[in-house]
Design an enzyme around this catalytic site. Structure first.
Site, PDB file in Angstrom:
ATOM      1  N   ARG A   1     -32.171 -62.776 -50.096  1.00 20.99           N
ATOM      2  CA  ARG A   1     -32.137 -63.004 -51.556  1.00 20.99           C
ATOM      3  C   ARG A   1     -33.538 -63.454 -51.949  1.00 20.99           C
ATOM      4  O   ARG A   1     -34.034 -64.460 -51.457  1.00 20.99           O
ATOM      5  CB  ARG A   1     -31.099 -64.073 -51.898  1.00 20.99           C
ATOM      6  CG  ARG A   1     -31.209 -64.541 -53.337  1.00 20.99           C
ATOM      7  CD  ARG A   1     -30.026 -65.364 -53.776  1.00 20.99           C
ATOM      8  NE  ARG A   1     -28.871 -64.519 -54.031  1.00 20.99           N
ATOM      9  CZ  ARG A   1     -27.807 -64.889 -54.743  1.00 20.99           C
ATOM     10  NH1 ARG A   1     -27.754 -66.091 -55.272  1.00 20.99           N
ATOM     11  NH2 ARG A   1     -26.798 -64.064 -54.924  1.00 20.99           N
TER      12      ARG A   1
ATOM     13  N   GLN B   1     -22.778 -57.352 -54.985  1.00 23.15           N
ATOM     14  CA  GLN B   1     -21.818 -57.823 -55.988  1.00 23.15           C
ATOM     15  C   GLN B   1     -20.976 -56.659 -56.512  1.00 23.15           C
ATOM     16  O   GLN B   1     -19.777 -56.785 -56.749  1.00 23.15           O
ATOM     17  CB  GLN B   1     -22.574 -58.496 -57.147  1.00 23.15           C
ATOM     18  CG  GLN B   1     -21.661 -58.999 -58.250  1.00 23.15           C
ATOM     19  CD  GLN B   1     -20.805 -60.177 -57.831  1.00 23.15           C
ATOM     20  OE1 GLN B   1     -21.318 -61.165 -57.324  1.00 23.15           O
ATOM     21  NE2 GLN B   1     -19.493 -60.091 -58.049  1.00 23.15           N
TER      22      GLN B   1
ATOM     23  N   ASP C   1     -22.870 -61.444 -67.766  1.00 24.24           N
ATOM     24  CA  ASP C   1     -23.570 -62.257 -66.760  1.00 24.24           C
ATOM     25  C   ASP C   1     -24.367 -63.310 -67.524  1.00 24.24           C
ATOM     26  O   ASP C   1     -24.529 -63.214 -68.752  1.00 24.24           O
ATOM     27  CB  ASP C   1     -24.490 -61.351 -65.915  1.00 24.24           C
ATOM     28  CG  ASP C   1     -25.206 -62.090 -64.796  1.00 24.24           C
ATOM     29  OD1 ASP C   1     -24.743 -63.180 -64.403  1.00 24.24           O
ATOM     30  OD2 ASP C   1     -26.239 -61.578 -64.312  1.00 24.24           O
TER      31      ASP C   1
ATOM     32  N   ARG D   1     -16.071 -60.636 -52.480  1.00 26.13           N
ATOM     33  CA  ARG D   1     -17.404 -60.616 -51.883  1.00 26.13           C
ATOM     34  C   ARG D   1     -17.278 -60.668 -50.356  1.00 26.13           C
ATOM     35  O   ARG D   1     -17.967 -59.948 -49.636  1.00 26.13           O
ATOM     36  CB  ARG D   1     -18.226 -61.818 -52.376  1.00 26.13           C
ATOM     37  CG  ARG D   1     -18.581 -61.797 -53.849  1.00 26.13           C
ATOM     38  CD  ARG D   1     -19.586 -60.719 -54.162  1.00 26.13           C
ATOM     39  NE  ARG D   1     -20.800 -60.862 -53.373  1.00 26.13           N
ATOM     40  CZ  ARG D   1     -21.826 -61.669 -53.667  1.00 26.13           C
ATOM     41  NH1 ARG D   1     -21.792 -62.377 -54.771  1.00 26.13           N
ATOM     42  NH2 ARG D   1     -22.890 -61.741 -52.887  1.00 26.13           N
TER      43      ARG D   1
END
Ligand code: CP
Ligand code: NVA
Length: 306
Positions: A102, A132, A223, A291
């Site tokens: 990430r 995701q 989001d 996930r």
């Protein structure tokens, strides 16, 4: 050997194969009959940004598959003190079986992958968040909405939006995006998306009117308005996104069987109301749990393709 950096690099068949594998492993896991597909394998997880879901799902996932996860924060490893990406990639990939990262710039992830001798997974960059979307589409399938899918994304043109665009363009469904002026999606991603749509029959459209986007949609999503790294813009963004909150009124414009998705973390009273987040159309916690299952499918798939 394959990396998983963006859905752009994957065909429709491959994306569905990964998700189906995740669904199969989920069933085996729930029945306490899941084989240790990745026995003794190690996953290095490099985090240059915060995380709850991505960390816990990958770390639990690799353990449940019979392997071991290493949580490597940039505060602790030499990468955070300036050791070059290309050195870090060669060292870590010589010692572990798979790597998840990430980070900020997508090009940093690409550079890492180009020096890695093992599969590299994108755990979120400024441009994309593809893992995701594996969980999101698994949730759509489980809710029986994959046929005649019309998805609406309302909010900031960010890593989540770009990933939705790639998913729609690859799988061939309709996606309507609404962002305020000045917060549009990346122009190159839009251009590429339109090219993929010609092949898949997908449709990705864009508007500044959130109501127009959600009208008749059966998947409604949003989001955060200020992504990681944009904390200083938060106040400015709250003003710019006025009228973009997904609330009951907005949900009522969608189909009766519509579900609400959010990658989380969510900011109540900003991009989504408390009522929608906690309401009966919201499947955010199934989505978050997926996930774990979708990424187990991904790790096993990547292992099978090396
Ligand atoms: N959705 C998501 O990636 O959450 P985290 O930032 O908690 O990992
Ligand atoms: N767009 C958000 C997603 C968090 C999972 C961010 O990048 O912070």
């Amino acid at each position: 050997m394959r990396h998983f950096l963006t859905l752009r690099d994957y065909t429709k068949e491959e994306i569905l194969e990964i998700i189906e594998l995740g669904i199969k492993i989920k069933k085996e896991f729930k029945a306490k009959a899941q084989p240790p597909y990745l026995h003794t394998q190690t996953l290095s997880m490099i985090f240059e940004k915060s995380s709850t879901r991505t960390r816990v799902s990958f770390e639990s996932g690799i353990f449940q598959l019979g392997g071991h996860g290493l949580f490597l924060s940039n505060k602790d490893i030499q990468l955070g003190r300036g050791e070059p990406v290309k050195d870090t990639a060669r060292v870590i990939s010589s010692m572990t079986d798979m790597i998840m990262i990430r980070t900020f710039e997508h090009s940093r992830l690409e550079e890492f992958a180009s020096y890695s001798s093992v599969p590299v997974i994108n755990g979120l960059t400024d441009t994309y968040h593809p893992v995701q979307l594996l969980a999101d589409y698994m949730t759509i399938i489980e809710n029986g909405l994959e046929k005649n899918l019309v998805a609406a994304y309302v909010g900031d043109g960010n890593n989540m939006t770009h990933s939705w665009m790639m998913l729609a363009a690859k799988l061939g469904f309709e996606l309507r995006i609404a962002t305020p002026k000045g917060y549009e999606v990346d122009a190159q991603v839009m251009k590429d998306t339109q090219e993929f749509c010609k092949i898949s029959g997908g449709k990705v459209s864009y508007t500044n009117d959130p109501k127009e986007a959600v009208k008749g949609a059966n998947v409604i999503t949003t989001d955060t308005w200020a992504s990681m790294g944009q904390e200083e813009e938060k106040e400015k963004r709250i003003k710019a996104f006025s009228g973009y909150m997904i609330d009951d009124e907005m949900m009522a414009l969608g189909r009766d069987d519509a579900i609400f998705l959010h990658c989380l973390p969510a900011y109540r009273g900003q991009e989504v109301s408390e009522e929608v987040l906690e309401g009966k159309q919201s499947v955010i916690f199934e989505e978050a749990e997926n996930r774990l299952h979708a990424q187990k499918g991904l790790m096993v798939w990547l292992d099978l393709h090396r």
